[in-house]
Motif scaffolding. Structure first.
Motif, PDB file in Angstrom:
ATOM      1  N   VAL A   4       0.764  -1.137  -0.042  1.00 29.87           N
ATOM      2  CA  VAL A   4       0.016  -0.035   0.192  1.00 29.87           C
ATOM      3  C   VAL A   4       0.899   1.171   0.064  1.00 29.87           C
ATOM      4  CG1 VAL A   4      -1.644   1.252   1.366  1.00 29.87           C
ATOM      5  CG2 VAL A   4      -1.960  -1.318   1.393  1.00 29.87           C
ATOM      6  N   PRO A   5       0.649   2.020  -0.917  1.00 32.04           N
ATOM      7  CA  PRO A   5       1.490   3.223  -0.873  1.00 32.04           C
ATOM      8  C   PRO A   5       1.409   4.367   0.414  1.00 32.04           C
ATOM      9  CG  PRO A   5      -0.261   3.598  -2.665  1.00 32.04           C
ATOM     10  CD  PRO A   5      -0.391   2.310  -1.907  1.00 32.04           C
ATOM     11  N   ALA A   6       2.174   5.074   0.475  1.00 32.69           N
ATOM     12  CA  ALA A   6       1.995   6.008   1.542  1.00 32.69           C
ATOM     13  C   ALA A   6       0.754   6.985   1.278  1.00 32.69           C
ATOM     14  CB  ALA A   6       3.409   6.762   1.782  1.00 32.69           C
ATOM     15  N   ILE A   7       0.317   7.358   2.261  1.00 34.29           N
ATOM     16  CA  ILE A   7      -0.858   8.146   1.976  1.00 34.29           C
ATOM     17  C   ILE A   7      -0.248   9.532   1.904  1.00 34.29           C
ATOM     18  CG2 ILE A   7      -2.645   9.406   3.276  1.00 34.29           C
ATOM     19  CD1 ILE A   7      -3.248   6.860   4.874  1.00 34.29           C
ATOM     20  N   ASN A   8      -0.787  10.310   0.617  1.00 38.85           N
ATOM     21  CA  ASN A   8      -0.451  11.589   0.481  1.00 38.85           C
ATOM     22  C   ASN A   8      -1.564  12.469   0.591  1.00 38.85           C
ATOM     23  OD1 ASN A   8       0.016  14.058  -1.050  1.00 38.85           O
ATOM     24  ND2 ASN A   8       1.684  13.363  -2.335  1.00 38.85           N
ATOM     25  N   PHE A   9      -1.648  13.304   1.598  1.00 42.54           N
ATOM     26  CA  PHE A   9      -2.978  13.909   1.893  1.00 42.54           C
ATOM     27  C   PHE A   9      -3.091  15.189   0.741  1.00 42.54           C
ATOM     28  CE2 PHE A   9      -2.021  12.006   6.071  1.00 42.54           C
ATOM     29  CZ  PHE A   9      -3.259  11.399   6.178  1.00 42.54           C
ATOM     30  N   GLU A  10      -2.155  15.680   0.278  1.00 37.40           N
ATOM     31  CA  GLU A  10      -1.995  16.531  -0.853  1.00 37.40           C
ATOM     32  C   GLU A  10      -3.040  16.115  -2.092  1.00 37.40           C
ATOM     33  OE1 GLU A  10       0.154  19.733  -3.749  1.00 37.40           O
ATOM     34  OE2 GLU A  10       1.021  18.795  -1.936  1.00 37.40           O
ATOM     35  N   THR A  11      -2.590  14.947  -2.429  1.00 34.10           N
ATOM     36  CA  THR A  11      -3.131  14.208  -3.453  1.00 34.10           C
ATOM     37  C   THR A  11      -4.637  13.990  -3.091  1.00 34.10           C
ATOM     38  OG1 THR A  11      -1.291  13.190  -4.130  1.00 34.10           O
ATOM     39  CG2 THR A  11      -3.036  12.119  -4.827  1.00 34.10           C
ATOM     40  N   ILE A  12      -4.982  13.499  -1.904  1.00 35.39           N
ATOM     41  CA  ILE A  12      -6.317  13.315  -1.553  1.00 35.39           C
ATOM     42  C   ILE A  12      -7.371  14.357  -1.618  1.00 35.39           C
ATOM     43  CG2 ILE A  12      -7.748  12.640   0.588  1.00 35.39           C
ATOM     44  CD1 ILE A  12      -5.424  10.627   1.224  1.00 35.39           C
ATOM     45  N   PHE A  13      -6.676  15.632  -1.114  1.00 32.51           N
ATOM     46  CA  PHE A  13      -7.371  16.834  -1.243  1.00 32.51           C
ATOM     47  C   PHE A  13      -7.773  17.050  -2.340  1.00 32.51           C
ATOM     48  CE2 PHE A  13      -7.100  21.582  -1.188  1.00 32.51           C
ATOM     49  CZ  PHE A  13      -8.142  21.837  -0.351  1.00 32.51           C
ATOM     50  N   ARG A  14      -6.510  16.910  -3.402  1.00 27.46           N
ATOM     51  CA  ARG A  14      -6.786  17.631  -4.733  1.00 27.46           C
ATOM     52  C   ARG A  14      -7.711  16.799  -5.788  1.00 27.46           C
ATOM     53  NH1 ARG A  14      -2.019  16.827  -7.620  1.00 27.46           N
ATOM     54  NH2 ARG A  14      -0.711  17.377  -5.509  1.00 27.46           N
ATOM     55  N   HIS A  15      -7.975  15.506  -5.393  1.00 25.26           N
ATOM     56  CA  HIS A  15      -8.694  14.510  -6.233  1.00 25.26           C
ATOM     57  C   HIS A  15     -10.113  13.870  -5.381  1.00 25.26           C
ATOM     58  CE1 HIS A  15      -5.876  14.284  -9.384  1.00 25.26           C
ATOM     59  NE2 HIS A  15      -4.971  14.163  -8.225  1.00 25.26           N
ATOM     60  N   ALA A  16     -10.330  14.600  -4.007  1.00 24.00           N
ATOM     61  CA  ALA A  16     -11.547  14.273  -3.570  1.00 24.00           C
ATOM     62  C   ALA A  16     -12.770  14.546  -4.320  1.00 24.00           C
ATOM     63  CB  ALA A  16     -11.651  15.086  -2.048  1.00 24.00           C
ATOM     64  N   PRO A  17     -13.555  13.605  -4.291  1.00 22.61           N
ATOM     65  CA  PRO A  17     -15.190  13.623  -5.096  1.00 22.61           C
ATOM     66  C   PRO A  17     -15.686  14.907  -4.878  1.00 22.61           C
ATOM     67  CG  PRO A  17     -15.088  11.995  -3.465  1.00 22.61           C
ATOM     68  CD  PRO A  17     -13.718  12.458  -3.193  1.00 22.61           C
ATOM     69  N   VAL A  18     -15.629  15.628  -3.823  1.00 18.99           N
ATOM     70  CA  VAL A  18     -16.514  16.953  -3.542  1.00 18.99           C
ATOM     71  C   VAL A  18     -15.492  17.927  -3.611  1.00 18.99           C
ATOM     72  CG1 VAL A  18     -18.174  15.413  -2.007  1.00 18.99           C
ATOM     73  CG2 VAL A  18     -16.036  16.440  -0.936  1.00 18.99           C
ATOM     74  N   GLY A  19     -16.135  19.082  -3.390  1.00 17.70           N
ATOM     75  CA  GLY A  19     -15.412  20.608  -3.418  1.00 17.70           C
ATOM     76  C   GLY A  19     -14.848  20.805  -2.169  1.00 17.70           C
ATOM     77  N   MET A  20     -13.602  21.005  -1.996  1.00 18.84           N
ATOM     78  CA  MET A  20     -12.935  21.166  -0.786  1.00 18.84           C
ATOM     79  C   MET A  20     -12.311  22.472  -0.761  1.00 18.84           C
ATOM     80  SD  MET A  20     -11.766  17.502   0.365  1.00 18.84           S
ATOM     81  CE  MET A  20     -11.438  17.934   1.994  1.00 18.84           C
ATOM     82  N   CYS A  21     -12.054  23.345   0.373  1.00 15.74           N
ATOM     83  CA  CYS A  21     -11.000  24.329   0.529  1.00 15.74           C
ATOM     84  C   CYS A  21     -10.790  24.488   2.097  1.00 15.74           C
ATOM     85  CB  CYS A  21     -11.648  25.738   0.061  1.00 15.74           C
ATOM     86  SG  CYS A  21     -12.992  26.205   1.029  1.00 15.74           S
ATOM     87  N   VAL A  22      -9.691  25.204   2.018  1.00 17.64           N
ATOM     88  CA  VAL A  22      -9.417  25.509   3.624  1.00 17.64           C
ATOM     89  C   VAL A  22      -9.298  27.093   3.305  1.00 17.64           C
ATOM     90  CG1 VAL A  22      -7.210  25.691   4.955  1.00 17.64           C
ATOM     91  CG2 VAL A  22      -7.437  23.675   3.603  1.00 17.64           C
ATOM     92  N   SER A  23      -9.843  27.644   4.647  1.00 21.56           N
ATOM     93  CA  SER A  23      -9.908  28.920   4.669  1.00 21.56           C
ATOM     94  C   SER A  23      -9.288  29.877   6.009  1.00 21.56           C
ATOM     95  CB  SER A  23     -11.568  29.574   4.732  1.00 21.56           C
ATOM     96  OG  SER A  23     -12.016  28.956   5.990  1.00 21.56           O
ATOM     97  N   ARG A  24      -9.043  31.014   5.786  1.00 24.68           N
ATOM     98  CA  ARG A  24      -8.536  31.719   7.092  1.00 24.68           C
ATOM     99  C   ARG A  24      -9.238  33.021   6.771  1.00 24.68           C
ATOM    100  NH1 ARG A  24      -2.950  31.560   6.109  1.00 24.68           N
ATOM    101  NH2 ARG A  24      -2.736  29.961   7.662  1.00 24.68           N
ATOM    102  N   GLN A  25     -10.209  33.362   7.798  1.00 25.48           N
ATOM    103  CA  GLN A  25     -11.077  34.478   8.119  1.00 25.48           C
ATOM    104  C   GLN A  25     -11.714  34.613   6.809  1.00 25.48           C
ATOM    105  OE1 GLN A  25     -11.107  35.688  10.851  1.00 25.48           O
ATOM    106  NE2 GLN A  25      -9.189  35.065  11.873  1.00 25.48           N
ATOM    107  N   ARG A  26     -12.361  33.583   6.394  1.00 32.74           N
ATOM    108  CA  ARG A  26     -13.318  33.442   5.376  1.00 32.74           C
ATOM    109  C   ARG A  26     -12.811  33.993   3.692  1.00 32.74           C
ATOM    110  NH1 ARG A  26     -18.907  35.815   6.217  1.00 32.74           N
ATOM    111  NH2 ARG A  26     -19.547  33.930   5.074  1.00 32.74           N
ATOM    112  N   VAL A  27     -11.357  33.791   3.831  1.00 35.28           N
ATOM    113  CA  VAL A  27     -10.803  33.838   2.566  1.00 35.28           C
ATOM    114  C   VAL A  27     -10.195  32.567   2.318  1.00 35.28           C
ATOM    115  CG1 VAL A  27      -8.547  34.761   1.454  1.00 35.28           C
ATOM    116  CG2 VAL A  27     -10.007  36.256   3.055  1.00 35.28           C
ATOM    117  N   ILE A  28     -10.275  32.060   0.909  1.00 32.98           N
ATOM    118  CA  ILE A  28      -9.795  30.688   0.686  1.00 32.98           C
ATOM    119  C   ILE A  28      -8.343  30.800   0.265  1.00 32.98           C
ATOM    120  CG2 ILE A  28      -9.917  29.127  -1.415  1.00 32.98           C
ATOM    121  CD1 ILE A  28     -12.741  30.408  -1.882  1.00 32.98           C
TER     122      ILE A  28
END
Length: 186
Positions: A4-28
């Motif tokens: 099993v390859p190592a988990i790459n969270f950036e790849t998971i985030f980029r290819h998730a089947p839903v829209g995702m974002c991280v925000s700071r003070q309501r800025v993407i």
């Protein structure tokens, strides 16, 4: 069996089947392509932008931000269904869920998911900003009294908006209105 390859969270985030974002003070500060495509932008166009550009009006952006604070302060998370705006100005129903990453400052840093509900629930009537807000709360099953308390209006004013919504959706009862809002039938 293969390793099993190592988990790459950036790849998971980029290819998730839903829209995702991280925000700071309501800025993407980071978003995936699914989110960008859902709203009609490129990801690079959204990074650094306020969530404001995803809302139909400035007022809805401000009221939603204020409504989120006590809920996220108490639970650390928030979820609702609301009408959002694409780059093309098209309105659409969206399920939004978020989690605060700084417990006592809900808008400081958060992770959010967005699911486009337009196939199941098209926006079929021209609604005012207040009608969109009240429609979203009705879909959550809230009464006029609860809605009034939550958004700082009198129950009578909420009832007036509900009556307007019923006319716009040709609904004879409140239950029928909610059904038509959920089904997108006008």
């Amino acid at each position: 069996m293969g390793e099993v390859p190592a988990i790459n969270f950036e790849t998971i985030f980029r290819h998730a089947p839903v829209g995702m974002c991280v925000s700071r003070q309501r800025v993407i500060i980071a978003c995936n392509e699914v989110l960008a495509k859902m709203f009609g932008y490129r990801a690079s166009e959204l990074v650094g932008q306020s969530f404001r550009i995803l809302y139909p009006t400035l007022d809805e952006f401000e009221r939603t931000g204020a409504r989120i604070v006590p809920i996220m302060s108490a639970t650390g998370q928030y979820s609702d269904e609301r009408i959002m705006k694409r780059a093309s100005q098209e309105m659409f129903w969206c399920h939004v869920s978020g989690r605060a990453l700084v417990h006592d400052e809900p808008h400081a840093l958060g992770i959010w998911t967005f699911e486009d509900l337009s196939e199941k629930r098209p926006v079929t009537a021209q609604l005012t900003a207040r009608e969109r807000e009240i429609a979203a709360l009705l879909v959550e099953g809230k009464t006029s009294k609860l809605i009034a308390r939550e958004i700082g209006l009198s129950p009578r004013t909420v009832e007036m908006h509900r009556a307007r919504l019923m006319r716009k959706f040709s609904a004879a009862t409140s239950g029928e209105l909610v059904h038509r809002l959920v089904a997108g039938a006008a």
